[in-house]
Design an enzyme around this catalytic site. Structure first.
Site, PDB file in Angstrom:
ATOM      1  N   HIS A 150       0.812  -1.229   0.000  1.00 27.74           N
ATOM      2  CA  HIS A 150       0.000   0.000   0.000  1.00 27.74           C
ATOM      3  C   HIS A 150       0.840   1.272   0.000  1.00 27.74           C
ATOM      4  O   HIS A 150       1.849   1.365   0.704  1.00 27.74           O
ATOM      5  CB  HIS A 150      -1.001  -0.004   1.161  1.00 27.74           C
ATOM      6  CG  HIS A 150      -0.426   0.061   2.537  1.00 27.74           C
ATOM      7  ND1 HIS A 150      -0.231   1.237   3.208  1.00 27.74           N
ATOM      8  CD2 HIS A 150      -0.003  -0.910   3.391  1.00 27.74           C
ATOM      9  CE1 HIS A 150       0.270   0.992   4.412  1.00 27.74           C
ATOM     10  NE2 HIS A 150       0.436  -0.301   4.547  1.00 27.74           N
ATOM     11  N   ASP A 189       6.434   2.036   6.206  1.00 23.42           N
ATOM     12  CA  ASP A 189       5.168   1.293   6.146  1.00 23.42           C
ATOM     13  C   ASP A 189       4.255   2.086   5.214  1.00 23.42           C
ATOM     14  O   ASP A 189       3.771   3.145   5.606  1.00 23.42           O
ATOM     15  CB  ASP A 189       4.572   1.185   7.552  1.00 23.42           C
ATOM     16  CG  ASP A 189       3.125   0.713   7.549  1.00 23.42           C
ATOM     17  OD1 ASP A 189       2.689   0.131   6.545  1.00 23.42           O
ATOM     18  OD2 ASP A 189       2.426   0.946   8.553  1.00 23.42           O
ATOM     19  N   GLU A 202      -5.101   1.146   2.848  1.00 26.32           N
ATOM     20  CA  GLU A 202      -4.806   0.114   3.844  1.00 26.32           C
ATOM     21  C   GLU A 202      -4.862   0.669   5.268  1.00 26.32           C
ATOM     22  O   GLU A 202      -5.373   0.010   6.171  1.00 26.32           O
ATOM     23  CB  GLU A 202      -3.423  -0.496   3.581  1.00 26.32           C
ATOM     24  CG  GLU A 202      -3.159  -1.779   4.375  1.00 26.32           C
ATOM     25  CD  GLU A 202      -2.635  -1.561   5.791  1.00 26.32           C
ATOM     26  OE1 GLU A 202      -2.646  -2.530   6.559  1.00 26.32           O
ATOM     27  OE2 GLU A 202      -2.228  -0.437   6.142  1.00 26.32           O
ATOM     28  N   GLU A 203      -4.333   1.852   5.455  1.00 22.88           N
ATOM     29  CA  GLU A 203      -4.257   2.381   6.823  1.00 22.88           C
ATOM     30  C   GLU A 203      -5.635   2.617   7.432  1.00 22.88           C
ATOM     31  O   GLU A 203      -5.769   2.783   8.638  1.00 22.88           O
ATOM     32  CB  GLU A 203      -3.429   3.683   6.858  1.00 22.88           C
ATOM     33  CG  GLU A 203      -1.944   3.515   6.526  1.00 22.88           C
ATOM     34  CD  GLU A 203      -1.168   2.667   7.532  1.00 22.88           C
ATOM     35  OE1 GLU A 203      -1.738   2.238   8.543  1.00 22.88           O
ATOM     36  OE2 GLU A 203       0.033   2.420   7.272  1.00 22.88           O
ATOM     37  N   ASP A 243       3.838  -6.255   3.427  1.00 19.72           N
ATOM     38  CA  ASP A 243       3.700  -5.144   4.361  1.00 19.72           C
ATOM     39  C   ASP A 243       4.677  -5.405   5.511  1.00 19.72           C
ATOM     40  O   ASP A 243       5.157  -6.518   5.690  1.00 19.72           O
ATOM     41  CB  ASP A 243       2.243  -5.047   4.845  1.00 19.72           C
ATOM     42  CG  ASP A 243       1.863  -3.641   5.283  1.00 19.72           C
ATOM     43  OD1 ASP A 243       2.765  -2.864   5.640  1.00 19.72           O
ATOM     44  OD2 ASP A 243       0.657  -3.332   5.300  1.00 19.72           O
ATOM     45  N   HIS A 297       4.699   3.156  12.633  1.00 20.60           N
ATOM     46  CA  HIS A 297       3.740   4.254  12.792  1.00 20.60           C
ATOM     47  C   HIS A 297       4.306   5.391  13.646  1.00 20.60           C
ATOM     48  O   HIS A 297       3.564   6.135  14.279  1.00 20.60           O
ATOM     49  CB  HIS A 297       2.390   3.770  13.347  1.00 20.60           C
ATOM     50  CG  HIS A 297       1.573   3.065  12.306  1.00 20.60           C
ATOM     51  ND1 HIS A 297       0.222   2.842  12.415  1.00 20.60           N
ATOM     52  CD2 HIS A 297       1.928   2.560  11.096  1.00 20.60           C
ATOM     53  CE1 HIS A 297      -0.214   2.219  11.327  1.00 20.60           C
ATOM     54  NE2 HIS A 297       0.801   2.023  10.526  1.00 20.60           N
TER      55      HIS A 297
HETATM   56 ZN   LIG Z   1       1.231  -1.070   6.412  1.00 26.02          ZN
END
Ligand SMILES: [Zn+2]
Length: 352
Positions: free
Chosen positions: A71, A188, A222-223, A243, A323
């Protein structure tokens, strides 16, 4: 012969990708960039209505398909309100903690496309003014954006064209170190997007025909939970999300190997496919770790949840402090690239 994997050039591509803002909901620019990277090849490429990108490579067997996804959307924020003092309150996009963006530079993109810069700060930041500067909770009420413009009230801000609903993106601050690390926000999952782009380019340059028709979905939601759960052809048997692997206390993943996920919050991934990936890793000198991510869901679990009868799996590079202030090492990227190349050329798990 092209070199594969060429992890240094993969890292350069990650640097380009993370430098293009793309919070979930505002991903057209990054998808255009990905299209540009693949435009020189004869490829079947189309955008879905959600704004993601689907690339299809016909295989020797066209009756059974395989799908891989990564993603491009990232965490970010949206302007929630404009304060009487001329600052911006934020609403989160994706799941992170406010303390992980405190002090970060950001960009505000207005409706007309104009971009302003700012800094994400606690309202009570100055220690010379606020006695509780260190203790006040880091939350939606206290976190705000200081815009780099001469504004002292809400009207001044509105006169810039800034309004509720404008997207806010975080400065990635990408850096590569001599010791082989890349540190940046949004590794990510842009690290994996770069890996998939490089893999597709390699397959095209070498004119490789894969055993099965293979779809690559560059997903863009995706998030927020539903990136890769659509555009899965009825012929698709296997679906692999690429991922990040999550690191921390009790985790086996690290920044130097490819992480193969056995289970996350959505439950176990397909056992047969997991075993297949481990066997491929062993046969190809790929260093790997099998791991469980306690608070995690992927596009593969989103696809299963939306009702697709597929064999699903999840692998990816190990990303430290996910994150937040993320980092990985070239070695983790290298082993992920190697495993993926072996995987796309292997038999489907159920045909073995
Ligand atoms: Zn991810």
């Amino acid at each position: 012969m092209t070199t594969y994997p060429d992890t240094v050039s993969t890292m350069e591509l990650i640097k380009e990708l993370v430098s293009i803002p793309s919070p979930s909901g505002n991903t057209d620019k990054i998808i255009e960039f990905v299209e540009g990277k693949l435009s020189g090849f004869e490829l079947k490429m189309q955008r879905n209505r959600k704004g993601g990108l689907l690339i299809t490579l016909p295989g020797q067997d066209t009756a059974q398909h395989r799908m891989l996804t990564a993603h491009v959307d990232t965490l970010g924020a949206m302007v929630k309100s404009i304060t009487p003092g001329g600052r911006l309150k934020l609403s989160m996009i994706g799941g992170f903690r406010w303390n992980s963006v405190e002090g970060e530079y950001c960009e505000i993109q207005t409706h007309s496309g104009k971009v302003y810069t700012g800094t994400i700060l606690m309202h009570q930041t100055s220690v010379h003014v606020y006695k509780n500067a260190g203790d006040a909770p880091r939350n939606e009420d206290n976190i705000e954006v200081r815009i780099d413009e001469k504004v002292s009230n809400a009207e001044d801000v509105r006169n810039l064209g800034i309004e509720v609903g404008d997207f806010v993106s975080f400065d990635p601050r990408v850096e590569m170190t001599d010791s082989g690390f890349i540190k940046s926000r949004h590794l990510d999952d842009k690290a994996s997007v770069a890996i998939l782009i490089k893999l597709i380019q390699h397959i095209c340059k070498e004119k490789l025909t894969l055993p099965y028709t293979t779809h690559f979905l560059i997903s863009n939601n995706e998030e927020i939970g539903y990136g890769g759960n659509s555009n899965i052809t009825p012929e698709t048997v296997e679906y692999l999300a690429v991922d990040m692997g999550a690191l921390g206390d009790g985790q086996s993943s690290d920044e130097y190997t490819v992480s193969i996920c056995a289970k996350d919050s959505s439950g176990p991934y397909h056992y047969g496919l997991r075993k297949h990936l481990i066997e491929l890793a062993k046969a190809n000198d790929v260093e790997y770790k099998v791991d469980i991510y306690p608070y995690y869901g992927s596009d593969a679990s989103a696809a299963i949840r939306s009702g697709h009868d597929i064999v699903h799996g999840l692998i990816g590079p190990g990303i430290e402090s996910s994150h937040a202030f993320e980092r990985t090492h070239k070695s983790s990227l290298f082993h992920t690239e190697k495993l993926l190349k072996a995987y796309v050329q292997s038999s489907l798990t159920e045909n073995r």
